[in-house]
Design a protein around this motif. Sequence first.
Motif, PDB file in Angstrom:
ATOM      1  N   ASP A 119       0.827  -1.207   0.000  1.00 28.93           N
ATOM      2  CA  ASP A 119       0.000   0.000   0.000  1.00 28.93           C
ATOM      3  C   ASP A 119       0.862   1.257   0.000  1.00 28.93           C
ATOM      4  O   ASP A 119       0.596   2.219   0.723  1.00 28.93           O
ATOM      5  N   LEU A 120       1.890   1.257  -0.848  1.00 24.12           N
ATOM      6  CA  LEU A 120       2.770   2.407  -1.022  1.00 24.12           C
ATOM      7  C   LEU A 120       2.435   3.091  -2.342  1.00 24.12           C
ATOM      8  O   LEU A 120       2.120   2.430  -3.334  1.00 24.12           O
ATOM      9  N   ARG A 121       2.531   4.396  -2.370  1.00 22.98           N
ATOM     10  CA  ARG A 121       2.263   5.153  -3.597  1.00 22.98           C
ATOM     11  C   ARG A 121       3.560   5.326  -4.373  1.00 22.98           C
ATOM     12  O   ARG A 121       4.523   5.919  -3.861  1.00 22.98           O
ATOM     13  N   VAL A 122       3.598   4.806  -5.587  1.00 20.68           N
ATOM     14  CA  VAL A 122       4.800   4.905  -6.414  1.00 20.68           C
ATOM     15  C   VAL A 122       4.937   6.329  -6.949  1.00 20.68           C
ATOM     16  O   VAL A 122       3.995   6.896  -7.513  1.00 20.68           O
ATOM     17  N   VAL A 123       6.127   6.888  -6.772  1.00 22.59           N
ATOM     18  CA  VAL A 123       6.419   8.238  -7.258  1.00 22.59           C
ATOM     19  C   VAL A 123       7.184   8.184  -8.579  1.00 22.59           C
ATOM     20  O   VAL A 123       6.841   8.864  -9.540  1.00 22.59           O
ATOM     21  N   ARG A 124       8.212   7.341  -8.628  1.00 21.73           N
ATOM     22  CA  ARG A 124       9.034   7.229  -9.842  1.00 21.73           C
ATOM     23  C   ARG A 124       9.958   6.019  -9.708  1.00 21.73           C
ATOM     24  O   ARG A 124      10.108   5.472  -8.611  1.00 21.73           O
ATOM     25  N   PRO A 125      10.621   5.624 -10.799  1.00 17.59           N
ATOM     26  CA  PRO A 125      11.596   4.537 -10.701  1.00 17.59           C
ATOM     27  C   PRO A 125      12.798   4.946  -9.855  1.00 17.59           C
ATOM     28  O   PRO A 125      13.176   6.123  -9.829  1.00 17.59           O
ATOM     29  N   LEU A 126      13.384   3.981  -9.199  1.00 17.62           N
ATOM     30  CA  LEU A 126      14.620   4.229  -8.455  1.00 17.62           C
ATOM     31  C   LEU A 126      15.775   4.444  -9.424  1.00 17.62           C
ATOM     32  O   LEU A 126      16.589   5.361  -9.250  1.00 17.62           O
ATOM     33  N   VAL A 127      15.871   3.592 -10.428  1.00 17.06           N
ATOM     34  CA  VAL A 127      16.892   3.722 -11.483  1.00 17.06           C
ATOM     35  C   VAL A 127      16.142   3.817 -12.806  1.00 17.06           C
ATOM     36  O   VAL A 127      15.803   2.801 -13.405  1.00 17.06           O
ATOM     37  N   PRO A 128      15.860   5.029 -13.282  1.00 16.40           N
ATOM     38  CA  PRO A 128      15.048   5.181 -14.494  1.00 16.40           C
ATOM     39  C   PRO A 128      15.726   4.577 -15.723  1.00 16.40           C
ATOM     40  O   PRO A 128      16.950   4.578 -15.847  1.00 16.40           O
ATOM     41  N   ASP A 129      14.894   4.062 -16.619  1.00 18.06           N
ATOM     42  CA  ASP A 129      15.363   3.579 -17.915  1.00 18.06           C
ATOM     43  C   ASP A 129      15.532   4.795 -18.820  1.00 18.06           C
ATOM     44  O   ASP A 129      14.557   5.468 -19.154  1.00 18.06           O
ATOM     45  N   PRO A 130      16.770   5.108 -19.245  1.00 15.95           N
ATOM     46  CA  PRO A 130      16.981   6.312 -20.066  1.00 15.95           C
ATOM     47  C   PRO A 130      16.271   6.258 -21.408  1.00 15.95           C
ATOM     48  O   PRO A 130      16.081   7.299 -22.054  1.00 15.95           O
ATOM     49  N   ALA A 131      15.872   5.062 -21.838  1.00 17.93           N
ATOM     50  CA  ALA A 131      15.188   4.930 -23.117  1.00 17.93           C
ATOM     51  C   ALA A 131      13.687   5.196 -23.022  1.00 17.93           C
ATOM     52  O   ALA A 131      12.996   5.187 -24.037  1.00 17.93           O
ATOM     53  N   ASP A 132      13.188   5.413 -21.803  1.00 13.89           N
ATOM     54  CA  ASP A 132      11.757   5.635 -21.609  1.00 13.89           C
ATOM     55  C   ASP A 132      11.470   7.130 -21.542  1.00 13.89           C
ATOM     56  O   ASP A 132      11.797   7.782 -20.546  1.00 13.89           O
ATOM     57  N   PRO A 133      10.840   7.706 -22.553  1.00 13.16           N
ATOM     58  CA  PRO A 133      10.588   9.150 -22.548  1.00 13.16           C
ATOM     59  C   PRO A 133       9.594   9.578 -21.480  1.00 13.16           C
ATOM     60  O   PRO A 133       9.546  10.755 -21.117  1.00 13.16           O
ATOM     61  N   HIS A 134       8.808   8.620 -20.964  1.00 13.15           N
ATOM     62  CA  HIS A 134       7.797   8.962 -19.960  1.00 13.15           C
ATOM     63  C   HIS A 134       8.341   8.848 -18.531  1.00 13.15           C
ATOM     64  O   HIS A 134       7.662   9.248 -17.573  1.00 13.15           O
ATOM     65  N   GLY A 135       9.541   8.300 -18.378  1.00 11.94           N
ATOM     66  CA  GLY A 135      10.161   8.210 -17.056  1.00 11.94           C
ATOM     67  C   GLY A 135       9.458   7.278 -16.096  1.00 11.94           C
ATOM     68  O   GLY A 135       9.503   7.488 -14.881  1.00 11.94           O
ATOM     69  N   ARG A 136       8.834   6.204 -16.616  1.00  8.25           N
ATOM     70  CA  ARG A 136       8.089   5.296 -15.752  1.00  8.25           C
ATOM     71  C   ARG A 136       8.747   3.928 -15.618  1.00  8.25           C
ATOM     72  O   ARG A 136       8.512   3.222 -14.643  1.00  8.25           O
ATOM     73  N   ARG A 137       9.552   3.544 -16.599  1.00  4.63           N
ATOM     74  CA  ARG A 137      10.234   2.255 -16.542  1.00  4.63           C
ATOM     75  C   ARG A 137      11.553   2.374 -15.775  1.00  4.63           C
ATOM     76  O   ARG A 137      12.114   3.457 -15.652  1.00  4.63           O
ATOM     77  N   GLY A 138      12.033   1.223 -15.312  1.00  8.38           N
ATOM     78  CA  GLY A 138      13.330   1.200 -14.643  1.00  8.38           C
ATOM     79  C   GLY A 138      13.349   0.240 -13.480  1.00  8.38           C
ATOM     80  O   GLY A 138      12.336  -0.393 -13.151  1.00  8.38           O
ATOM     81  N   LEU A 139      14.498   0.136 -12.826  1.00  5.50           N
ATOM     82  CA  LEU A 139      14.650  -0.770 -11.687  1.00  5.50           C
ATOM     83  C   LEU A 139      14.175  -0.099 -10.399  1.00  5.50           C
ATOM     84  O   LEU A 139      14.455   1.079 -10.149  1.00  5.50           O
ATOM     85  N   GLY A 140      13.499  -0.867  -9.557  1.00  8.37           N
ATOM     86  CA  GLY A 140      13.062  -0.371  -8.262  1.00  8.37           C
ATOM     87  C   GLY A 140      12.050   0.755  -8.400  1.00  8.37           C
ATOM     88  O   GLY A 140      11.772   1.259  -9.494  1.00  8.37           O
ATOM     89  N   ARG A 141      11.487   1.146  -7.272  1.00 12.54           N
ATOM     90  CA  ARG A 141      10.552   2.258  -7.249  1.00 12.54           C
ATOM     91  C   ARG A 141      10.771   3.098  -5.984  1.00 12.54           C
ATOM     92  O   ARG A 141      11.088   2.559  -4.911  1.00 12.54           O
ATOM     93  N   ILE A 142      10.617   4.400  -6.120  1.00 11.96           N
ATOM     94  CA  ILE A 142      10.601   5.304  -4.973  1.00 11.96           C
ATOM     95  C   ILE A 142       9.145   5.565  -4.632  1.00 11.96           C
ATOM     96  O   ILE A 142       8.340   5.910  -5.504  1.00 11.96           O
ATOM     97  N   CYS A 143       8.812   5.384  -3.356  1.00  9.19           N
ATOM     98  CA  CYS A 143       7.409   5.410  -2.937  1.00  9.19           C
ATOM     99  C   CYS A 143       7.209   6.329  -1.739  1.00  9.19           C
ATOM    100  O   CYS A 143       8.160   6.665  -1.025  1.00  9.19           O
ATOM    101  N   GLU A 144       5.969   6.691  -1.532  1.00  8.55           N
ATOM    102  CA  GLU A 144       5.569   7.473  -0.365  1.00  8.55           C
ATOM    103  C   GLU A 144       4.462   6.757   0.381  1.00  8.55           C
ATOM    104  O   GLU A 144       3.647   6.039  -0.220  1.00  8.55           O
ATOM    105  N   LEU A 145       4.431   6.958   1.694  1.00  9.31           N
ATOM    106  CA  LEU A 145       3.338   6.470   2.529  1.00  9.31           C
ATOM    107  C   LEU A 145       2.246   7.523   2.603  1.00  9.31           C
ATOM    108  O   LEU A 145       2.533   8.734   2.561  1.00  9.31           O
ATOM    109  N   ASP A 146       1.001   7.090   2.723  1.00 12.84           N
ATOM    110  CA  ASP A 146      -0.092   8.045   2.876  1.00 12.84           C
ATOM    111  C   ASP A 146       0.047   8.841   4.166  1.00 12.84           C
ATOM    112  O   ASP A 146      -0.320  10.007   4.234  1.00 12.84           O
ATOM    113  N   HIS A 147       0.582   8.179   5.190  1.00 12.28           N
ATOM    114  CA  HIS A 147       0.883   8.859   6.447  1.00 12.28           C
ATOM    115  C   HIS A 147       2.096   8.168   7.061  1.00 12.28           C
ATOM    116  O   HIS A 147       2.310   6.975   6.840  1.00 12.28           O
TER     117      HIS A 147
END
Length: 283
Positions: A119-147
Amino acid sequence: MPRLSEVIAALDALWPADLAESWDAVGTVCGDPDADVSRVLFAVDPVQEIADEAVRLGAQLLVTHHPLYLRGTTTVAASTFKGRVVHDLIKNDIALHVAHTNADRADPGVSDALAGALDLRVVRPLVPDPADPHGRRGLGRICELDHPLTLAELAERAAKRLPATAQGIRVAGDPAAPIRTVAVSGGSGDSLFDDVRAAGVDAFLTADLRHHPASEARERTPLALLDAAHWATEWPWCELAAAQLDEISDRNGWGLRVHVSRTVTDPWTAHAASTPDSTGAPN
Protein backbone atom coordinates in the motif's frame (compact mmCIF):
# COMPACT_ATOMS: atom_id res chain seq x y z
CA MET A 1 -8.82 -20.38 -28.08
CA PRO A 2 -5.50 -18.66 -28.85
CA ARG A 3 -2.34 -20.35 -30.05
CA LEU A 4 0.76 -20.24 -27.88
CA SER A 5 2.42 -17.84 -30.33
CA GLU A 6 -0.43 -15.34 -29.84
CA VAL A 7 -0.21 -15.51 -26.04
CA ILE A 8 3.59 -15.17 -26.12
CA ALA A 9 3.29 -12.13 -28.40
CA ALA A 10 1.00 -10.52 -25.82
CA LEU A 11 3.44 -11.32 -23.00
CA ASP A 12 6.35 -9.95 -25.01
CA ALA A 13 4.43 -6.70 -25.45
CA LEU A 14 4.05 -6.45 -21.65
CA TRP A 15 7.69 -7.34 -20.95
CA PRO A 16 9.82 -6.74 -24.06
CA ALA A 17 12.93 -8.90 -24.17
CA ASP A 18 15.10 -5.89 -24.98
CA LEU A 19 14.43 -4.54 -21.47
CA ALA A 20 16.28 -7.51 -19.96
CA GLU A 21 19.86 -7.32 -18.71
CA SER A 22 22.48 -8.64 -21.14
CA TRP A 23 23.27 -11.56 -18.81
CA ASP A 24 19.66 -12.62 -18.43
CA ALA A 25 17.85 -15.55 -20.06
CA VAL A 26 14.26 -14.55 -20.81
CA GLY A 27 11.68 -15.74 -23.30
CA THR A 28 10.23 -19.10 -24.23
CA VAL A 29 12.16 -22.13 -22.99
CA CYS A 30 9.94 -24.83 -24.53
CA GLY A 31 6.60 -25.03 -26.28
CA ASP A 32 4.97 -25.47 -29.69
CA PRO A 33 4.00 -22.07 -31.15
CA ASP A 34 0.98 -23.63 -32.87
CA ALA A 35 -0.38 -25.35 -29.75
CA ASP A 36 -3.69 -24.13 -28.31
CA VAL A 37 -3.67 -22.47 -24.88
CA SER A 38 -6.65 -22.39 -22.54
CA ARG A 39 -5.05 -22.37 -19.07
CA VAL A 40 -1.98 -20.48 -17.80
CA LEU A 41 -0.13 -20.72 -14.48
CA PHE A 42 2.11 -17.95 -13.08
CA ALA A 43 4.84 -18.68 -10.51
CA VAL A 44 8.17 -17.29 -9.34
CA ASP A 45 10.37 -20.38 -9.71
CA PRO A 46 10.44 -23.06 -12.46
CA VAL A 47 11.14 -25.86 -9.98
CA GLN A 48 9.77 -29.40 -10.02
CA GLU A 49 7.02 -28.63 -7.51
CA ILE A 50 5.69 -25.91 -9.81
CA ALA A 51 5.97 -28.12 -12.90
CA ASP A 52 3.95 -30.79 -11.08
CA GLU A 53 1.35 -28.16 -10.15
CA ALA A 54 1.07 -27.08 -13.80
CA VAL A 55 0.51 -30.72 -14.80
CA ARG A 56 -2.21 -31.23 -12.16
CA LEU A 57 -3.87 -27.97 -13.20
CA GLY A 58 -3.98 -28.97 -16.84
CA ALA A 59 -2.14 -25.82 -17.91
CA GLN A 60 -0.70 -25.44 -21.39
CA LEU A 61 1.58 -22.55 -20.39
CA LEU A 62 3.69 -21.91 -17.31
CA VAL A 63 5.05 -18.38 -16.91
CA THR A 64 7.79 -17.89 -14.31
CA HIS A 65 9.82 -14.92 -13.15
CA HIS A 66 13.06 -16.79 -12.63
CA PRO A 67 14.82 -18.45 -15.57
CA LEU A 68 15.29 -22.20 -15.65
CA TYR A 69 18.69 -22.01 -17.34
CA LEU A 70 20.19 -18.65 -16.40
CA ARG A 71 23.78 -19.70 -17.15
CA GLY A 72 23.04 -21.99 -20.08
CA THR A 73 23.45 -25.74 -20.27
CA THR A 74 24.78 -28.52 -22.47
CA THR A 75 22.12 -31.05 -21.51
CA VAL A 76 18.44 -31.39 -20.69
CA ALA A 77 18.82 -34.98 -19.56
CA ALA A 78 16.07 -36.06 -17.20
CA SER A 79 18.76 -37.28 -14.79
CA THR A 80 19.31 -33.61 -13.84
CA PHE A 81 16.62 -31.79 -11.88
CA LYS A 82 16.30 -29.01 -14.47
CA GLY A 83 16.23 -31.53 -17.29
CA ARG A 84 13.46 -33.41 -15.47
CA VAL A 85 11.43 -30.18 -15.39
CA VAL A 86 11.87 -29.77 -19.15
CA HIS A 87 10.93 -33.41 -19.82
CA ASP A 88 7.82 -33.26 -17.66
CA LEU A 89 6.64 -30.02 -19.23
CA ILE A 90 7.15 -31.23 -22.79
CA LYS A 91 5.56 -34.64 -22.12
CA ASN A 92 2.48 -32.86 -20.82
CA ASP A 93 2.35 -30.26 -23.62
CA ILE A 94 3.16 -27.38 -21.28
CA ALA A 95 5.18 -24.43 -22.56
CA LEU A 96 7.53 -22.49 -20.29
CA HIS A 97 8.03 -18.75 -20.69
CA VAL A 98 10.29 -16.53 -18.54
CA ALA A 99 9.97 -12.80 -17.76
CA HIS A 100 12.80 -11.78 -15.43
CA THR A 101 14.71 -8.48 -15.55
CA ASN A 102 12.48 -7.37 -18.42
CA ALA A 103 9.57 -7.65 -15.96
CA ASP A 104 11.66 -5.82 -13.33
CA ARG A 105 12.07 -2.82 -15.67
CA ALA A 106 8.56 -2.85 -17.14
CA ASP A 107 5.77 -0.38 -16.41
CA PRO A 108 4.14 -1.77 -14.37
CA GLY A 109 6.71 -4.22 -13.16
CA VAL A 110 7.88 -6.33 -10.25
CA SER A 111 8.58 -3.40 -7.92
CA ASP A 112 5.21 -1.79 -8.70
CA ALA A 113 3.56 -5.01 -7.56
CA LEU A 114 5.68 -5.03 -4.41
CA ALA A 115 4.75 -1.41 -3.65
CA GLY A 116 1.08 -2.22 -4.25
CA ALA A 117 1.19 -5.13 -1.83
CA LEU A 118 2.50 -2.75 0.85
CA ASP A 119 0.00 0.00 0.00
CA LEU A 120 2.77 2.41 -1.02
CA ARG A 121 2.26 5.15 -3.60
CA VAL A 122 4.80 4.91 -6.41
CA VAL A 123 6.42 8.24 -7.26
CA ARG A 124 9.03 7.23 -9.84
CA PRO A 125 11.60 4.54 -10.70
CA LEU A 126 14.62 4.23 -8.45
CA VAL A 127 16.89 3.72 -11.48
CA PRO A 128 15.05 5.18 -14.49
CA ASP A 129 15.36 3.58 -17.91
CA PRO A 130 16.98 6.31 -20.07
CA ALA A 131 15.19 4.93 -23.12
CA ASP A 132 11.76 5.64 -21.61
CA PRO A 133 10.59 9.15 -22.55
CA HIS A 134 7.80 8.96 -19.96
CA GLY A 135 10.16 8.21 -17.06
CA ARG A 136 8.09 5.30 -15.75
CA ARG A 137 10.23 2.26 -16.54
CA GLY A 138 13.33 1.20 -14.64
CA LEU A 139 14.65 -0.77 -11.69
CA GLY A 140 13.06 -0.37 -8.26
CA ARG A 141 10.55 2.26 -7.25
CA ILE A 142 10.60 5.30 -4.97
CA CYS A 143 7.41 5.41 -2.94
CA GLU A 144 5.57 7.47 -0.37
CA LEU A 145 3.34 6.47 2.53
CA ASP A 146 -0.09 8.05 2.88
CA HIS A 147 0.88 8.86 6.45
CA PRO A 148 4.14 8.33 8.35
CA LEU A 149 4.77 5.01 10.08
CA THR A 150 7.50 4.03 12.46
CA LEU A 151 10.05 1.59 11.12
CA ALA A 152 8.58 -1.06 13.40
CA GLU A 153 5.08 -0.41 12.02
CA LEU A 154 6.33 -0.58 8.42
CA ALA A 155 8.09 -3.87 9.15
CA GLU A 156 4.90 -5.24 10.69
CA ARG A 157 2.92 -4.19 7.61
CA ALA A 158 5.44 -5.92 5.34
CA ALA A 159 5.30 -9.08 7.45
CA LYS A 160 1.49 -9.13 7.18
CA ARG A 161 1.13 -8.13 3.52
CA LEU A 162 3.88 -10.23 1.91
CA PRO A 163 3.59 -14.01 1.67
CA ALA A 164 4.75 -15.76 4.83
CA THR A 165 8.26 -17.24 4.75
CA ALA A 166 10.63 -18.67 7.33
CA GLN A 167 12.74 -15.53 7.21
CA GLY A 168 10.02 -12.99 7.77
CA ILE A 169 11.33 -9.40 7.72
CA ARG A 170 14.77 -8.44 9.02
CA VAL A 171 15.15 -4.81 10.08
CA ALA A 172 18.13 -2.49 10.55
CA GLY A 173 17.53 0.88 12.21
CA ASP A 174 15.73 2.57 15.08
CA PRO A 175 12.30 0.89 15.41
CA ALA A 176 10.79 4.23 16.44
CA ALA A 177 12.21 6.18 13.48
CA PRO A 178 9.50 7.86 11.38
CA ILE A 179 9.27 6.60 7.80
CA ARG A 180 7.70 8.74 5.09
CA THR A 181 9.50 7.67 1.91
CA VAL A 182 10.55 4.15 0.91
CA ALA A 183 12.57 2.69 -1.94
CA VAL A 184 11.52 -0.83 -2.91
CA SER A 185 13.13 -3.37 -5.19
CA GLY A 186 11.81 -6.88 -5.73
CA GLY A 187 14.54 -9.50 -5.50
CA SER A 188 18.19 -8.90 -4.63
CA GLY A 189 18.69 -5.19 -4.06
CA ASP A 190 22.00 -4.41 -2.38
CA SER A 191 23.60 -3.42 -5.71
CA LEU A 192 21.25 -0.41 -5.65
CA PHE A 193 22.50 1.20 -2.43
CA ASP A 194 24.15 4.14 -4.23
CA ASP A 195 20.87 4.91 -6.00
CA VAL A 196 18.91 4.54 -2.76
CA ARG A 197 21.22 6.97 -0.94
CA ALA A 198 20.98 9.44 -3.83
CA ALA A 199 17.18 9.26 -3.62
CA GLY A 200 17.28 10.43 0.01
CA VAL A 201 14.53 8.07 1.18
CA ASP A 202 13.96 7.07 4.79
CA ALA A 203 13.93 3.30 4.21
CA PHE A 204 14.81 0.63 1.66
CA LEU A 205 12.83 -2.60 1.39
CA THR A 206 14.31 -5.38 -0.72
CA ALA A 207 15.74 -8.91 -0.38
CA ASP A 208 19.06 -10.75 -0.06
CA LEU A 209 20.89 -7.97 1.78
CA ARG A 210 24.46 -9.07 2.50
CA HIS A 211 26.41 -8.17 5.62
CA HIS A 212 29.03 -5.82 4.20
CA PRO A 213 26.85 -3.75 1.84
CA ALA A 214 24.18 -3.42 4.54
CA SER A 215 26.75 -2.49 7.21
CA GLU A 216 28.35 0.12 4.98
CA ALA A 217 24.97 1.58 4.05
CA ARG A 218 24.06 1.93 7.72
CA GLU A 219 27.41 3.58 8.56
CA ARG A 220 27.07 6.17 5.81
CA THR A 221 23.48 7.29 6.41
CA PRO A 222 20.58 6.80 8.83
CA LEU A 223 18.86 4.77 6.11
CA ALA A 224 16.57 2.09 7.58
CA LEU A 225 16.67 -1.34 5.97
CA LEU A 226 13.97 -3.98 5.63
CA ASP A 227 15.15 -7.31 4.24
CA ALA A 228 12.45 -9.75 3.12
CA ALA A 229 12.73 -13.17 1.51
CA HIS A 230 13.61 -13.00 -2.19
CA TRP A 231 10.62 -15.11 -3.23
CA ALA A 232 8.21 -13.05 -1.11
CA THR A 233 9.22 -9.74 -2.71
CA GLU A 234 8.64 -11.10 -6.22
CA TRP A 235 5.51 -13.18 -5.72
CA PRO A 236 3.13 -10.15 -5.85
CA TRP A 237 4.21 -9.70 -9.48
CA CYS A 238 2.57 -13.04 -10.31
CA GLU A 239 -0.81 -11.61 -9.31
CA LEU A 240 -0.18 -8.41 -11.28
CA ALA A 241 0.95 -10.37 -14.35
CA ALA A 242 -2.04 -12.70 -14.15
CA ALA A 243 -4.39 -9.72 -13.99
CA GLN A 244 -2.68 -8.19 -17.03
CA LEU A 245 -3.09 -11.40 -19.04
CA ASP A 246 -6.71 -11.71 -17.88
CA GLU A 247 -7.42 -8.25 -19.27
CA ILE A 248 -5.77 -9.13 -22.59
CA SER A 249 -7.75 -12.38 -22.74
CA ASP A 250 -11.03 -10.55 -22.13
CA ARG A 251 -10.21 -7.93 -24.74
CA ASN A 252 -9.44 -10.57 -27.37
CA GLY A 253 -12.23 -12.98 -26.41
CA TRP A 254 -9.72 -15.74 -25.66
CA GLY A 255 -11.46 -17.09 -22.57
CA LEU A 256 -8.16 -17.99 -20.88
CA ARG A 257 -8.22 -19.38 -17.36
CA VAL A 258 -5.31 -17.72 -15.58
CA HIS A 259 -3.98 -18.97 -12.25
CA VAL A 260 -1.33 -17.90 -9.72
CA SER A 261 0.57 -20.55 -7.79
CA ARG A 262 0.33 -20.23 -4.02
CA THR A 263 3.09 -22.81 -3.56
CA VAL A 264 5.91 -21.38 -1.45
CA THR A 265 9.17 -22.05 -3.29
CA ASP A 266 11.39 -19.99 -1.02
CA PRO A 267 14.27 -22.39 -0.23
CA TRP A 268 14.33 -21.62 3.51
CA THR A 269 11.88 -23.72 5.51
CA ALA A 270 12.44 -22.83 9.17
CA HIS A 271 13.75 -20.04 11.38
CA ALA A 272 15.20 -20.33 14.89
CA ALA A 273 15.26 -16.91 16.54
CA SER A 274 18.17 -16.00 18.80
CA THR A 275 17.38 -15.36 22.45
CA PRO A 276 19.19 -13.13 25.00
CA ASP A 277 20.43 -16.15 26.93
CA SER A 278 21.73 -17.99 23.85
CA THR A 279 25.07 -19.65 24.49
CA GLY A 280 28.09 -18.92 22.36
CA ALA A 281 27.53 -15.14 22.08
CA PRO A 282 30.50 -12.89 22.83
CA ASN A 283 30.56 -11.36 26.31
